[in-house]
Design a protein around this motif. Structure first.
Motif, PDB file in Angstrom:
ATOM      1  N   VAL A  12     -15.792 -13.660   3.285  1.00  0.00           N
ATOM      2  CA  VAL A  12     -16.618 -12.748   2.495  1.00  0.00           C
ATOM      3  C   VAL A  12     -16.458 -11.312   2.994  1.00  0.00           C
ATOM      4  O   VAL A  12     -16.346 -10.379   2.196  1.00  0.00           O
ATOM      5  N   ASP A  13     -16.417 -11.134   4.291  1.00  0.00           N
ATOM      6  CA  ASP A  13     -16.290  -9.791   4.860  1.00  0.00           C
ATOM      7  C   ASP A  13     -14.917  -9.173   4.589  1.00  0.00           C
ATOM      8  O   ASP A  13     -14.772  -7.949   4.597  1.00  0.00           O
ATOM      9  N   ALA A  14     -13.895  -9.995   4.342  1.00  0.00           N
ATOM     10  CA  ALA A  14     -12.549  -9.482   4.081  1.00  0.00           C
ATOM     11  C   ALA A  14     -12.380  -8.997   2.644  1.00  0.00           C
ATOM     12  O   ALA A  14     -11.485  -8.206   2.366  1.00  0.00           O
ATOM     13  N   VAL A  15     -13.229  -9.442   1.736  1.00  0.00           N
ATOM     14  CA  VAL A  15     -13.069  -9.130   0.311  1.00  0.00           C
ATOM     15  C   VAL A  15     -12.976  -7.632   0.004  1.00  0.00           C
ATOM     16  O   VAL A  15     -12.091  -7.225  -0.750  1.00  0.00           O
ATOM     17  N   PRO A  16     -13.830  -6.780   0.568  1.00  0.00           N
ATOM     18  CA  PRO A  16     -13.713  -5.353   0.218  1.00  0.00           C
ATOM     19  C   PRO A  16     -12.431  -4.681   0.719  1.00  0.00           C
ATOM     20  O   PRO A  16     -12.069  -3.612   0.238  1.00  0.00           O
ATOM     21  N   PHE A  17     -11.738  -5.311   1.658  1.00  0.00           N
ATOM     22  CA  PHE A  17     -10.599  -4.662   2.307  1.00  0.00           C
ATOM     23  C   PHE A  17      -9.244  -5.260   1.957  1.00  0.00           C
ATOM     24  O   PHE A  17      -8.220  -4.652   2.213  1.00  0.00           O
TER      25      PHE A  17
ATOM     26  N   VAL B 180     -14.892 -27.889   2.730  1.00  0.00           N
ATOM     27  CA  VAL B 180     -15.537 -26.972   3.681  1.00  0.00           C
ATOM     28  C   VAL B 180     -16.210 -25.786   3.006  1.00  0.00           C
ATOM     29  O   VAL B 180     -16.710 -24.892   3.669  1.00  0.00           O
ATOM     30  N   GLY B 181     -16.198 -25.759   1.663  1.00  0.00           N
ATOM     31  CA  GLY B 181     -16.944 -24.733   0.965  1.00  0.00           C
ATOM     32  C   GLY B 181     -16.152 -23.559   0.429  1.00  0.00           C
ATOM     33  O   GLY B 181     -16.722 -22.514   0.134  1.00  0.00           O
ATOM     34  N   LYS B 182     -14.827 -23.722   0.284  1.00  0.00           N
ATOM     35  CA  LYS B 182     -14.024 -22.611  -0.257  1.00  0.00           C
ATOM     36  C   LYS B 182     -14.442 -22.282  -1.690  1.00  0.00           C
ATOM     37  O   LYS B 182     -14.644 -21.123  -2.024  1.00  0.00           O
ATOM     38  N   THR B 183     -14.568 -23.291  -2.513  1.00  0.00           N
ATOM     39  CA  THR B 183     -14.945 -23.072  -3.909  1.00  0.00           C
ATOM     40  C   THR B 183     -16.369 -22.548  -4.002  1.00  0.00           C
ATOM     41  O   THR B 183     -16.668 -21.656  -4.804  1.00  0.00           O
ATOM     42  N   TRP B 184     -17.256 -23.067  -3.187  1.00  0.00           N
ATOM     43  CA  TRP B 184     -18.649 -22.641  -3.197  1.00  0.00           C
ATOM     44  C   TRP B 184     -18.764 -21.153  -2.842  1.00  0.00           C
ATOM     45  O   TRP B 184     -19.447 -20.395  -3.530  1.00  0.00           O
TER      46      TRP B 184
ATOM     47  N   ALA C  24     -16.420 -18.876  -3.033  1.00  0.00           N
ATOM     48  CA  ALA C  24     -15.772 -18.091  -4.083  1.00  0.00           C
ATOM     49  C   ALA C  24     -16.732 -17.923  -5.267  1.00  0.00           C
ATOM     50  O   ALA C  24     -16.834 -16.839  -5.836  1.00  0.00           O
ATOM     51  N   GLY C  25     -17.441 -18.976  -5.612  1.00  0.00           N
ATOM     52  CA  GLY C  25     -18.424 -18.889  -6.679  1.00  0.00           C
ATOM     53  C   GLY C  25     -19.553 -17.934  -6.352  1.00  0.00           C
ATOM     54  O   GLY C  25     -20.042 -17.192  -7.218  1.00  0.00           O
ATOM     55  N   ARG C  26     -20.000 -17.927  -5.118  1.00  0.00           N
ATOM     56  CA  ARG C  26     -21.071 -17.025  -4.704  1.00  0.00           C
ATOM     57  C   ARG C  26     -20.601 -15.578  -4.707  1.00  0.00           C
ATOM     58  O   ARG C  26     -21.376 -14.673  -4.958  1.00  0.00           O
ATOM     59  N   LEU C  27     -19.331 -15.354  -4.429  1.00  0.00           N
ATOM     60  CA  LEU C  27     -18.788 -13.992  -4.431  1.00  0.00           C
ATOM     61  C   LEU C  27     -18.760 -13.385  -5.832  1.00  0.00           C
ATOM     62  O   LEU C  27     -18.999 -12.202  -5.997  1.00  0.00           O
TER      63      LEU C  27
END
Length: 53
Positions: free
Chosen positions: A25-30, A42-46, A48-51
């Motif tokens: 999540v922290d890498a998304v803006p950069f 492990v929650g990759k899709t989850w 991504a959906g929250r983002l």
């Protein structure tokens, strides 16, 4: 945009995320593209959906 969206995730949505999810999540803006090298369930899709929500 926040410099650390992972911190806002808990405060805004009231949900806790794992440390690896927080790194993603922290890498998304950069980063234009992000690869998450982990296993199944492990929650990759989850996260991504929250983002995009």
């Amino acid at each position: 945009m926040a410099r650390h969206p992972g911190r806002l995730h808990r405060g805004l949505l009231g949900e806790s995320i794992w440390s690896r999810q927080r790194e993603t999540v922290d890498a998304v803006p950069f980063k234009k593209r992000i690869a998450v090298p982990v296993g199944f369930g492990v929650g990759k899709t989850w996260i991504a959906g929250r983002l995009v929500a």
